[in-house]
Design a protein around this motif. Structure first.
Motif, PDB file in Angstrom:
ATOM      1  N   TRP A  40       0.830  -1.200   0.000  1.00 48.73           N
ATOM      2  CA  TRP A  40       0.000   0.000   0.000  1.00 48.73           C
ATOM      3  C   TRP A  40       0.871   1.259   0.000  1.00 48.73           C
ATOM      4  O   TRP A  40       0.643   2.184  -0.774  1.00 48.73           O
ATOM      5  N   LEU A  41       1.882   1.282   0.870  1.00 41.97           N
ATOM      6  CA  LEU A  41       2.779   2.444   0.931  1.00 41.97           C
ATOM      7  C   LEU A  41       3.524   2.649  -0.390  1.00 41.97           C
ATOM      8  O   LEU A  41       3.702   3.786  -0.840  1.00 41.97           O
ATOM      9  N   ALA A  42       3.950   1.559  -1.012  1.00 42.18           N
ATOM     10  CA  ALA A  42       4.661   1.658  -2.286  1.00 42.18           C
ATOM     11  C   ALA A  42       3.760   2.241  -3.365  1.00 42.18           C
ATOM     12  O   ALA A  42       4.206   3.076  -4.173  1.00 42.18           O
ATOM     13  N   GLN A  43       2.516   1.821  -3.393  1.00 47.74           N
ATOM     14  CA  GLN A  43       1.587   2.351  -4.391  1.00 47.74           C
ATOM     15  C   GLN A  43       1.327   3.843  -4.172  1.00 47.74           C
ATOM     16  O   GLN A  43       1.281   4.614  -5.117  1.00 47.74           O
ATOM     17  N   ILE A  44       1.187   4.245  -2.924  1.00 47.34           N
ATOM     18  CA  ILE A  44       0.974   5.658  -2.612  1.00 47.34           C
ATOM     19  C   ILE A  44       2.212   6.463  -2.984  1.00 47.34           C
ATOM     20  O   ILE A  44       2.125   7.526  -3.596  1.00 47.34           O
ATOM     21  N   ALA A  45       3.388   5.953  -2.633  1.00 45.06           N
ATOM     22  CA  ALA A  45       4.639   6.652  -2.939  1.00 45.06           C
ATOM     23  C   ALA A  45       4.860   6.766  -4.444  1.00 45.06           C
ATOM     24  O   ALA A  45       5.404   7.767  -4.916  1.00 45.06           O
ATOM     25  N   GLN A  81       2.560   7.158  -6.671  1.00 50.78           N
ATOM     26  CA  GLN A  81       1.653   8.190  -7.162  1.00 50.78           C
ATOM     27  C   GLN A  81       2.131   9.584  -6.775  1.00 50.78           C
ATOM     28  O   GLN A  81       2.072  10.510  -7.572  1.00 50.78           O
ATOM     29  N   ASP A  82       2.545   9.730  -5.522  1.00 52.27           N
ATOM     30  CA  ASP A  82       2.974  11.034  -5.005  1.00 52.27           C
ATOM     31  C   ASP A  82       4.055  10.814  -3.960  1.00 52.27           C
ATOM     32  O   ASP A  82       3.737  10.607  -2.779  1.00 52.27           O
ATOM     33  N   PRO A  83       5.332  10.845  -4.356  1.00 50.74           N
ATOM     34  CA  PRO A  83       6.410  10.548  -3.439  1.00 50.74           C
ATOM     35  C   PRO A  83       6.478  11.487  -2.218  1.00 50.74           C
ATOM     36  O   PRO A  83       7.015  11.105  -1.185  1.00 50.74           O
ATOM     37  N   ASP A  84       5.881  12.666  -2.325  1.00 47.12           N
ATOM     38  CA  ASP A  84       5.950  13.623  -1.228  1.00 47.12           C
ATOM     39  C   ASP A  84       4.716  13.586  -0.324  1.00 47.12           C
ATOM     40  O   ASP A  84       4.645  14.357   0.638  1.00 47.12           O
ATOM     41  N   ARG A  85       3.766  12.731  -0.630  1.00 49.68           N
ATOM     42  CA  ARG A  85       2.570  12.618   0.192  1.00 49.68           C
ATOM     43  C   ARG A  85       2.932  12.066   1.562  1.00 49.68           C
ATOM     44  O   ARG A  85       3.783  11.203   1.697  1.00 49.68           O
ATOM     45  N   LEU A  86       2.277  12.593   2.583  1.00 47.68           N
ATOM     46  CA  LEU A  86       2.508  12.081   3.936  1.00 47.68           C
ATOM     47  C   LEU A  86       1.882  10.698   4.064  1.00 47.68           C
ATOM     48  O   LEU A  86       0.783  10.455   3.581  1.00 47.68           O
ATOM     49  N   ALA A  87       2.595   9.814   4.716  1.00 50.56           N
ATOM     50  CA  ALA A  87       2.077   8.468   4.911  1.00 50.56           C
ATOM     51  C   ALA A  87       1.112   8.484   6.071  1.00 50.56           C
ATOM     52  O   ALA A  87       0.258   7.714   6.227  1.00 50.56           O
TER      53      ALA A  87
END
Length: 127
Positions: free
Chosen positions: A114-119, A121-127
């Motif tokens: 999940w974290l990899a998919q979010i990163a 899409q937007d590497p600077d998004r807060l986890a």
């Protein structure tokens, strides 16, 4: 326990997985997998508690029930076999601990997906 209690045979994980065709669908599939693993982790912990104590988790008074982490730590996890423990009992407990650890590893892996998919899409998004 009856055969209708466990519906794992009815799972369609393979069929659902072969229909995934987008990152969004993969995120949803992994989320469903993570939820199922969480339920398995809790169920196995409660089953282990019942097997080791000779009384089901449901038949145990609420103040005597342990959480899954407590069951693992208090009853299963061994780095040294307690004095007087028979080999068959130690093996049983260690195998249950290994199953719990495997479920925990799957849970952590699904979080990583999940974290990899979010990163991605937007590497600077807060986890």
């Amino acid at each position: 326990m009856t055969d209708t209690t466990i519906t794992i045979a009815e799972d369609n994980w393979v069929e659902a997985g072969q229909e995934v065709s987008s990152p969004e669908e993969l995120r949803e599939y992994v989320a469903q997998l993570r939820a199922a693993v969480s339920h398995m982790h809790t169920g196995l912990g409660r089953a282990a508690f019942g097997a080791l104590n000779g009384r089901s988790w449901l038949d145990t008074p609420g103040d005597e029930r342990l959480a899954a982490a407590e069951i693992l730590g208090d009853h299963l996890e061994m780095t040294v076999t307690p004095a007087g423990t028979k080999a068959k009992d130690a093996t049983f407990r260690q195998s249950l601990a290994a199953l719990q650890a495997a479920l925990d590893a799957v849970d952590r892996a699904t979080l990583t997906v999940w974290l990899a998919q979010i990163a991605a899409q937007d590497p600077d998004r807060l986890a």
